[in-house]
Design an enzyme around this catalytic site. Structure first.
Site, PDB file in Angstrom:
ATOM      1  N   HIS A   1       0.844  -1.212   0.000  1.00  0.00           N
ATOM      2  CA  HIS A   1       0.000   0.000   0.000  1.00  0.00           C
ATOM      3  C   HIS A   1       0.877   1.258   0.000  1.00  0.00           C
ATOM      4  O   HIS A   1       0.614   2.208  -0.743  1.00  0.00           O
ATOM      5  CB  HIS A   1      -0.879   0.052   1.263  1.00  0.00           C
ATOM      6  CG  HIS A   1      -1.961  -0.978   1.327  1.00  0.00           C
ATOM      7  ND1 HIS A   1      -2.146  -1.802   2.409  1.00  0.00           N
ATOM      8  CD2 HIS A   1      -2.936  -1.318   0.448  1.00  0.00           C
ATOM      9  CE1 HIS A   1      -3.186  -2.599   2.201  1.00  0.00           C
ATOM     10  NE2 HIS A   1      -3.684  -2.330   1.006  1.00  0.00           N
TER      11      HIS A   1
ATOM     12  N   LYS B   1     -17.607  -5.919   5.448  1.00  0.00           N
ATOM     13  CA  LYS B   1     -16.816  -6.906   6.195  1.00  0.00           C
ATOM     14  C   LYS B   1     -16.202  -6.239   7.426  1.00  0.00           C
ATOM     15  O   LYS B   1     -15.734  -5.104   7.359  1.00  0.00           O
ATOM     16  CB  LYS B   1     -15.753  -7.531   5.297  1.00  0.00           C
ATOM     17  CG  LYS B   1     -14.807  -6.554   4.656  1.00  0.00           C
ATOM     18  CD  LYS B   1     -13.765  -7.248   3.806  1.00  0.00           C
ATOM     19  CE  LYS B   1     -12.799  -6.224   3.239  1.00  0.00           C
ATOM     20  NZ  LYS B   1     -11.847  -6.717   2.301  1.00  0.00           N
TER      21      LYS B   1
ATOM     22  N   ARG C   1      -2.453  -6.544  -8.045  1.00  0.00           N
ATOM     23  CA  ARG C   1      -1.334  -7.461  -7.768  1.00  0.00           C
ATOM     24  C   ARG C   1      -1.308  -8.620  -8.760  1.00  0.00           C
ATOM     25  O   ARG C   1      -0.315  -8.892  -9.401  1.00  0.00           O
ATOM     26  CB  ARG C   1      -1.440  -8.027  -6.346  1.00  0.00           C
ATOM     27  CG  ARG C   1      -1.103  -7.044  -5.259  1.00  0.00           C
ATOM     28  CD  ARG C   1      -1.596  -7.535  -3.938  1.00  0.00           C
ATOM     29  NE  ARG C   1      -3.028  -7.815  -4.014  1.00  0.00           N
ATOM     30  CZ  ARG C   1      -3.786  -8.148  -2.995  1.00  0.00           C
ATOM     31  NH1 ARG C   1      -3.257  -8.280  -1.797  1.00  0.00           N
ATOM     32  NH2 ARG C   1      -5.068  -8.365  -3.145  1.00  0.00           N
TER      33      ARG C   1
ATOM     34  N   SER D   1      -3.153  -7.732   3.291  1.00  0.00           N
ATOM     35  CA  SER D   1      -3.392  -7.427   4.704  1.00  0.00           C
ATOM     36  C   SER D   1      -3.847  -8.679   5.449  1.00  0.00           C
ATOM     37  O   SER D   1      -3.458  -8.896   6.593  1.00  0.00           O
ATOM     38  CB  SER D   1      -4.465  -6.338   4.837  1.00  0.00           C
ATOM     39  OG  SER D   1      -4.022  -5.148   4.249  1.00  0.00           O
TER      40      SER D   1
HETATM   41  O1  PNS Z   1      -9.274  -2.467   0.405  1.00  0.00           O
HETATM   42  P1  PNS Z   1     -10.602  -2.926  -0.098  1.00  0.00           P
HETATM   43  O2  PNS Z   1     -11.376  -3.616   1.004  1.00  0.00           O
HETATM   44  O3  PNS Z   1     -10.504  -3.774  -1.332  1.00  0.00           O
HETATM   45  O4  PNS Z   1     -11.424  -1.591  -0.502  1.00  0.00           O
HETATM   46  C1  PNS Z   1     -12.723  -1.665  -1.044  1.00  0.00           C
HETATM   47  C2  PNS Z   1     -13.397  -0.272  -1.102  1.00  0.00           C
HETATM   48  C3  PNS Z   1     -13.401   0.375   0.269  1.00  0.00           C
HETATM   49  C4  PNS Z   1     -12.638   0.609  -2.047  1.00  0.00           C
HETATM   50  C5  PNS Z   1     -14.849  -0.498  -1.638  1.00  0.00           C
HETATM   51  O5  PNS Z   1     -15.490  -1.441  -0.861  1.00  0.00           O
HETATM   52  C6  PNS Z   1     -15.669   0.792  -1.665  1.00  0.00           C
HETATM   53  O6  PNS Z   1     -15.417   1.685  -2.422  1.00  0.00           O
HETATM   54  N1  PNS Z   1     -16.705   0.865  -0.796  1.00  0.00           N
HETATM   55  C7  PNS Z   1     -17.573   2.016  -0.689  1.00  0.00           C
HETATM   56  C8  PNS Z   1     -18.986   1.707  -1.180  1.00  0.00           C
HETATM   57  C9  PNS Z   1     -19.143   1.999  -2.649  1.00  0.00           C
HETATM   58  O7  PNS Z   1     -18.876   3.080  -3.134  1.00  0.00           O
HETATM   59  N2  PNS Z   1     -19.619   0.984  -3.410  1.00  0.00           N
HETATM   60  C10 PNS Z   1     -19.894   1.093  -4.826  1.00  0.00           C
HETATM   61  C11 PNS Z   1     -18.689   0.810  -5.694  1.00  0.00           C
HETATM   62  S1  PNS Z   1     -18.354  -0.888  -5.845  1.00  0.00           S
END
Ligand code: PNS
Length: 161
Positions: free
Chosen positions: A17, A41, A90, A128
Protein backbone atom coordinates in the site's frame (compact mmCIF):
# COMPACT_ATOMS: atom_id res chain seq x y z
CA UNK A 1 -3.86 20.61 -9.17
CA UNK A 2 -4.92 17.04 -9.87
CA UNK A 3 -6.43 15.29 -6.86
CA UNK A 4 -6.68 11.53 -6.40
CA UNK A 5 -8.37 9.28 -3.87
CA UNK A 6 -6.77 6.00 -2.81
CA UNK A 7 -9.56 4.15 -0.96
CA UNK A 8 -9.40 0.88 0.95
CA UNK A 9 -9.74 -1.05 4.17
CA UNK A 10 -6.01 -0.86 5.03
CA UNK A 11 -6.51 -3.51 7.73
CA UNK A 12 -3.59 -2.95 8.25
CA UNK A 13 -1.55 -0.97 5.69
CA UNK A 14 1.21 -3.06 4.10
CA UNK A 15 4.44 -2.05 2.35
CA UNK A 16 2.55 -2.69 -0.91
CA UNK A 17 0.00 0.00 0.00
CA UNK A 18 2.73 2.47 0.98
CA UNK A 19 4.56 1.84 -2.30
CA UNK A 20 1.39 2.70 -4.22
CA UNK A 21 0.77 5.80 -2.08
CA UNK A 22 4.34 7.01 -2.76
CA UNK A 23 3.99 6.47 -6.50
CA UNK A 24 0.53 8.09 -6.63
CA UNK A 25 1.90 11.08 -4.68
CA UNK A 26 4.57 11.57 -7.34
CA UNK A 27 1.94 11.68 -10.11
CA UNK A 28 -0.87 13.69 -8.44
CA UNK A 29 -0.78 17.08 -6.73
CA UNK A 30 -2.69 15.72 -3.74
CA UNK A 31 -3.65 12.20 -2.68
CA UNK A 32 -6.35 11.46 -0.13
CA UNK A 33 -5.87 8.00 1.32
CA UNK A 34 -9.44 7.19 2.32
CA UNK A 35 -10.00 4.52 4.96
CA UNK A 36 -13.47 3.04 4.80
CA UNK A 37 -15.34 3.54 8.06
CA UNK A 38 -18.26 1.15 7.78
CA UNK A 39 -17.22 -1.72 5.58
CA UNK A 40 -19.61 -4.61 5.13
CA UNK A 41 -16.82 -6.91 6.19
CA UNK A 42 -15.74 -6.40 9.78
CA UNK A 43 -12.22 -5.00 10.08
CA UNK A 44 -9.69 -6.39 12.55
CA UNK A 45 -8.42 -2.91 13.45
CA UNK A 46 -10.70 0.01 14.30
CA UNK A 47 -10.72 2.72 11.64
CA UNK A 48 -8.91 5.17 13.95
CA UNK A 49 -6.07 2.67 14.45
CA UNK A 50 -5.93 2.04 10.72
CA UNK A 51 -5.70 5.79 10.12
CA UNK A 52 -3.03 6.22 12.80
CA UNK A 53 -0.89 3.49 11.23
CA UNK A 54 -1.23 5.07 7.78
CA UNK A 55 -0.39 8.53 9.14
CA UNK A 56 2.78 7.17 10.75
CA UNK A 57 3.85 5.40 7.57
CA UNK A 58 3.25 8.36 5.22
CA UNK A 59 4.45 11.32 7.26
CA UNK A 60 7.34 11.82 4.78
CA UNK A 61 4.80 12.55 2.00
CA UNK A 62 3.71 16.17 2.19
CA UNK A 63 0.93 15.93 -0.43
CA UNK A 64 -0.75 12.89 1.15
CA UNK A 65 -3.71 13.29 3.49
CA UNK A 66 -5.01 10.36 5.53
CA UNK A 67 -8.79 10.57 5.76
CA UNK A 68 -11.82 8.33 6.22
CA UNK A 69 -15.11 7.94 4.42
CA UNK A 70 -18.41 6.12 4.67
CA UNK A 71 -21.16 5.72 2.09
CA UNK A 72 -20.47 5.76 -1.63
CA UNK A 73 -16.89 6.25 -2.70
CA UNK A 74 -17.86 8.48 -5.63
CA UNK A 75 -19.74 10.85 -3.28
CA UNK A 76 -16.61 11.20 -1.19
CA UNK A 77 -14.45 11.62 -4.33
CA UNK A 78 -16.77 14.36 -5.65
CA UNK A 79 -16.67 16.15 -2.29
CA UNK A 80 -12.87 16.16 -2.46
CA UNK A 81 -12.96 17.36 -6.10
CA UNK A 82 -10.91 14.33 -7.15
CA UNK A 83 -10.38 13.50 -10.80
CA UNK A 84 -9.15 9.95 -10.15
CA UNK A 85 -9.60 6.93 -7.92
CA UNK A 86 -6.41 4.91 -7.44
CA UNK A 87 -6.42 1.15 -6.98
CA UNK A 88 -3.55 -1.31 -6.83
CA UNK A 89 -3.41 -4.49 -8.88
CA UNK A 90 -1.33 -7.46 -7.77
CA UNK A 91 -2.46 -10.51 -9.69
CA UNK A 92 -5.05 -11.61 -12.23
CA UNK A 93 -7.20 -12.67 -9.27
CA UNK A 94 -7.65 -8.99 -8.31
CA UNK A 95 -8.87 -8.10 -11.75
CA UNK A 96 -12.50 -9.26 -11.75
CA UNK A 97 -13.46 -7.41 -8.58
CA UNK A 98 -11.52 -4.30 -9.55
CA UNK A 99 -12.98 -4.28 -13.06
CA UNK A 100 -16.52 -4.52 -11.67
CA UNK A 101 -15.89 -1.79 -9.11
CA UNK A 102 -14.28 0.55 -11.65
CA UNK A 103 -17.09 0.13 -14.18
CA UNK A 104 -19.78 0.54 -11.51
CA UNK A 105 -18.16 3.72 -10.27
CA UNK A 106 -17.80 5.01 -13.84
CA UNK A 107 -21.47 4.29 -14.55
CA UNK A 108 -22.44 6.37 -11.51
CA UNK A 109 -19.82 9.06 -12.07
CA UNK A 110 -18.22 9.15 -15.57
CA UNK A 111 -16.08 12.20 -14.80
CA UNK A 112 -13.95 10.35 -12.23
CA UNK A 113 -11.45 7.93 -13.76
CA UNK A 114 -10.20 4.81 -11.96
CA UNK A 115 -6.45 4.45 -12.43
CA UNK A 116 -4.65 1.21 -11.60
CA UNK A 117 -1.12 1.10 -10.27
CA UNK A 118 0.64 -2.19 -10.79
CA UNK A 119 2.08 -3.59 -7.60
CA UNK A 120 5.80 -3.39 -6.94
CA UNK A 121 6.95 -6.91 -7.90
CA UNK A 122 8.48 -7.37 -4.44
CA UNK A 123 5.00 -6.89 -2.94
CA UNK A 124 2.94 -8.93 -5.41
CA UNK A 125 2.31 -11.70 -2.86
CA UNK A 126 1.39 -9.38 0.01
CA UNK A 127 -2.07 -8.87 1.46
CA UNK A 128 -3.39 -7.43 4.70
CA UNK A 129 -5.20 -10.67 5.51
CA UNK A 130 -1.98 -12.73 5.15
CA UNK A 131 -0.13 -10.25 7.34
CA UNK A 132 -2.86 -10.43 10.01
CA UNK A 133 -2.73 -14.21 9.95
CA UNK A 134 1.07 -14.35 10.27
CA UNK A 135 1.06 -11.81 13.12
CA UNK A 136 -1.69 -13.69 14.97
CA UNK A 137 0.37 -16.86 14.80
CA UNK A 138 3.46 -15.05 16.06
CA UNK A 139 5.34 -15.13 12.73
CA UNK A 140 7.67 -12.44 11.32
CA UNK A 141 6.09 -9.59 9.34
CA UNK A 142 9.25 -7.54 8.96
CA UNK A 143 9.58 -6.17 5.42
CA UNK A 144 5.88 -6.79 4.78
CA UNK A 145 4.53 -3.83 6.74
CA UNK A 146 5.98 -0.43 7.68
CA UNK A 147 7.92 -0.36 10.99
CA UNK A 148 5.17 1.46 12.90
CA UNK A 149 2.58 -1.10 11.73
CA UNK A 150 4.92 -3.91 12.77
CA UNK A 151 4.97 -2.43 16.28
CA UNK A 152 1.16 -2.34 16.41
CA UNK A 153 0.94 -5.93 15.18
CA UNK A 154 3.41 -7.07 17.84
CA UNK A 155 1.06 -5.74 20.51
CA UNK A 156 -1.62 -8.17 19.38
CA UNK A 157 0.53 -11.16 18.46
CA UNK A 158 1.43 -13.95 20.91
CA UNK A 159 4.89 -13.78 22.46
CA UNK A 160 7.12 -16.67 21.60
CA UNK A 161 8.49 -18.73 24.49
O1 PNS B 1 -9.27 -2.47 0.40
P1 PNS B 1 -10.60 -2.93 -0.10
O2 PNS B 1 -11.38 -3.62 1.00
O3 PNS B 1 -10.50 -3.77 -1.33
O4 PNS B 1 -11.42 -1.59 -0.50
C1 PNS B 1 -12.72 -1.67 -1.04
C2 PNS B 1 -13.40 -0.27 -1.10
C3 PNS B 1 -13.40 0.37 0.27
C4 PNS B 1 -12.64 0.61 -2.05
C5 PNS B 1 -14.85 -0.50 -1.64
O5 PNS B 1 -15.49 -1.44 -0.86
C6 PNS B 1 -15.67 0.79 -1.66
O6 PNS B 1 -15.42 1.69 -2.42
N1 PNS B 1 -16.71 0.86 -0.80
C7 PNS B 1 -17.57 2.02 -0.69
C8 PNS B 1 -18.99 1.71 -1.18
C9 PNS B 1 -19.14 2.00 -2.65
O7 PNS B 1 -18.88 3.08 -3.13
N2 PNS B 1 -19.62 0.98 -3.41
C10 PNS B 1 -19.89 1.09 -4.83
C11 PNS B 1 -18.69 0.81 -5.69
S1 PNS B 1 -18.35 -0.89 -5.84
Amino acid sequence: MKIAIYPGSFDPATCGHIDIIERAASVFGKVYVAVIKNPEKKAEFGFEDRMKMLKGATKHLKNVVIDSFSGLLIDYAKKKKASAIIRGLRAVSDFEYEFQMALTNRKMCPEIETIFFMTGSQYAYLSSSMVRQIAKLGGPVSGMVPKNVEKELKKTSPTKA
